[in-house]
Write an enzyme that holds these catalytic residues in place. Structure first.
Site, PDB file in Angstrom:
ATOM      1  N   SER A   1      -3.370  19.971  36.590  1.00  0.00           N
ATOM      2  CA  SER A   1      -2.490  20.276  37.706  1.00  0.00           C
ATOM      3  C   SER A   1      -2.321  19.018  38.540  1.00  0.00           C
ATOM      4  O   SER A   1      -3.177  18.126  38.503  1.00  0.00           O
ATOM      5  CB  SER A   1      -3.115  21.380  38.578  1.00  0.00           C
ATOM      6  OG  SER A   1      -2.457  21.487  39.829  1.00  0.00           O
TER       7      SER A   1
ATOM      8  N   TYR B   1     -10.189  25.091  43.395  1.00  0.00           N
ATOM      9  CA  TYR B   1      -9.222  24.769  42.340  1.00  0.00           C
ATOM     10  C   TYR B   1      -9.094  23.251  42.169  1.00  0.00           C
ATOM     11  O   TYR B   1      -9.151  22.739  41.042  1.00  0.00           O
ATOM     12  CB  TYR B   1      -7.868  25.377  42.686  1.00  0.00           C
ATOM     13  CG  TYR B   1      -6.823  25.237  41.599  1.00  0.00           C
ATOM     14  CD1 TYR B   1      -6.898  25.992  40.435  1.00  0.00           C
ATOM     15  CD2 TYR B   1      -5.752  24.352  41.742  1.00  0.00           C
ATOM     16  CE1 TYR B   1      -5.936  25.881  39.437  1.00  0.00           C
ATOM     17  CE2 TYR B   1      -4.793  24.232  40.749  1.00  0.00           C
ATOM     18  CZ  TYR B   1      -4.886  24.994  39.604  1.00  0.00           C
ATOM     19  OH  TYR B   1      -3.939  24.867  38.617  1.00  0.00           O
TER      20      TYR B   1
ATOM     21  N   LYS C   1      -9.988  21.052  38.766  1.00  0.00           N
ATOM     22  CA  LYS C   1      -8.976  20.269  38.063  1.00  0.00           C
ATOM     23  C   LYS C   1      -9.328  18.771  38.094  1.00  0.00           C
ATOM     24  O   LYS C   1      -9.012  18.040  37.143  1.00  0.00           O
ATOM     25  CB  LYS C   1      -7.586  20.520  38.645  1.00  0.00           C
ATOM     26  CG  LYS C   1      -7.079  21.940  38.377  1.00  0.00           C
ATOM     27  CD  LYS C   1      -7.053  22.269  36.881  1.00  0.00           C
ATOM     28  CE  LYS C   1      -6.477  23.644  36.600  1.00  0.00           C
ATOM     29  NZ  LYS C   1      -6.429  23.953  35.152  1.00  0.00           N
TER      30      LYS C   1
END
Length: 252
Positions: free
Chosen positions: A145, A158, A162
Site C-alpha cells: 500500500s 495498518y 505494510k
C-alpha cells in the site's frame, strides 16, 4: 492468451485472498495472460464464483480452500502444488482506529494476517520454488500500500504492517536473487464496492483527494495490470522494488 513480454503461458501462480475484490481481479488477469492460477481463500463459495468467471473466459484455475491463519493447512496447500512460479500475497485487512483506541485483539488479527500469514505463505512458496533444479523466472509479488511508505492518522497498525511487508520485500529480494524476484505493488485507495461507503463521508473523501495529485481513485484492473507486469518477462531485472501506483501521493 497473451504473447511476448507479458505472456505467462506455462506458469503456475497462487493468489491469496482470491475470493473477491482485488484478489479476484488479479487472479483473472493472470489467468487471461496464460497462467494456471490457484485461487486461495477460506471461502469456498466465493472461490467457485471466481473460478467460474475465469473458466468462462477460457482461463485455467483451481480453487484452493485454505485459512491463512492456520499454519498446517497453509503449509500443506503449498507443499502439494505440482510447481510454483508466481506468488501474489494479496490477502490482508485493515481495522482503522485511533492509536490509543486500538484493541489488542484487533492488533493481533491485523498483524496475524498482514505480516505473519504473509511471511509464512512466502516461506512456503520459496520452499516450493526452490525444489529440485527449477530454472526460469520465479516471482513473489506482495500487495502492499502507499501506507507502506508514509504515515496516516487512524492507520497506525495498518501502516506498521505494510512497512513490514516492504522490509521483507527488500530483504527477500536480496537473499533470493538471482533465482526468485521479490517486489511489491503499493496502491493508493482503490475504487471498489468495499471502499465506496468510506467515500460517502465528505471529510474522509476530501482528505484523500487532497493528497492525490492525479485527482482520482485507482481502478482495480490497474492494480492487476501492475501485478501482471511484475510477474512477466518484461520485468525480468526488477527485484526489491515497490511499484507505487498512488497517483503521486507519496511523491509529496
Amino acid at each position: 492468451m497473451s504473447n511476448g513480454l507479458f505472456s505467462l503461458d506455462g506458469k503456475t501462480a497462487v493468489v491469496t485472498g482470491a475470493g473477491r475484490g482485488l484478489g479476484a481481479d488479479i487472479a483473472s488477469m493472470l489467468a487471461a495472460s496464460g497462467a494456471h492460477v490457484y485461487l486461495l481463500s477460506k471461502d469456498a463459495g466465493e472461490l467457485d464464483e471466481v473460478a467460474t468467471r475465469i473458466h468462462r473466459k477460457g482461463g485455467a484455475c483451481t480453487p484452493l480452500v485454505c485459512d491463512l491463519l492456520k499454519d498446517e493447512p497453509l503449509e500443506r496447500a503449498f507443499a502439494e502444488l505440482p510447481k510454483l512460479d508466481i506468488l501474489v500475497n494479496n490477502a490482508g485487512t485493515n481495522i482503522p482506529s485511533r492509536l490509543a483506541d486500538v484493541k489488542t485483539s484487533e492488533l493481533d488479527f491485523v498483524i496475524g494476517l498482514n505480516v505473519r500469514a504473509m511471511f509464512l505463505a512466502t516461506r512456503a512458496a520459496v520452499r516450493k520454488m526452490l525444489e529440485g533444479e527449477a530454472t526460469g523466472d520465479r516471482v513473489i509479488i506482495n500487495i502492499s500500500s502507499q501506507m507502506g511508505h508514509v504515515g496516516a492518522p487512524d492507520r497506525s497498525v495498518y501502516c506498521m504492517t505494510k512497512h513490514a511487508m516492504e522490509g521483507l520485500t527488500k530483504a527477500a529480494a536480496v537473499e533470493l536473487a538471482p533465482r526468485i524476484r521479490v517486489n511489491s505493488v503499493a496502491p493508493t485507495f482503490v475504487d471498489t464496492p468495499m471502499t465506496q461507503p468510506f467515500f460517502e463521508n465528505e471529510q474522509f473523501r476530501r482528505w484523500v483527494f487532497d493528497r492525490i495529485p492525479m485527482g482520482r481513485l485507482l481502478d482495480s484492473d490497474q492494480v492487476a495490470a501492475a501485478v501482471l507486469y511484475l510477474a512477466s518477462p518484461a520485468a525480468a531485472m526488477i527485484t526489491g522494488t515497490s511499484l507505487r501506483i498512488d497517483g503521486g501521493w507519496t511523491a509529496q
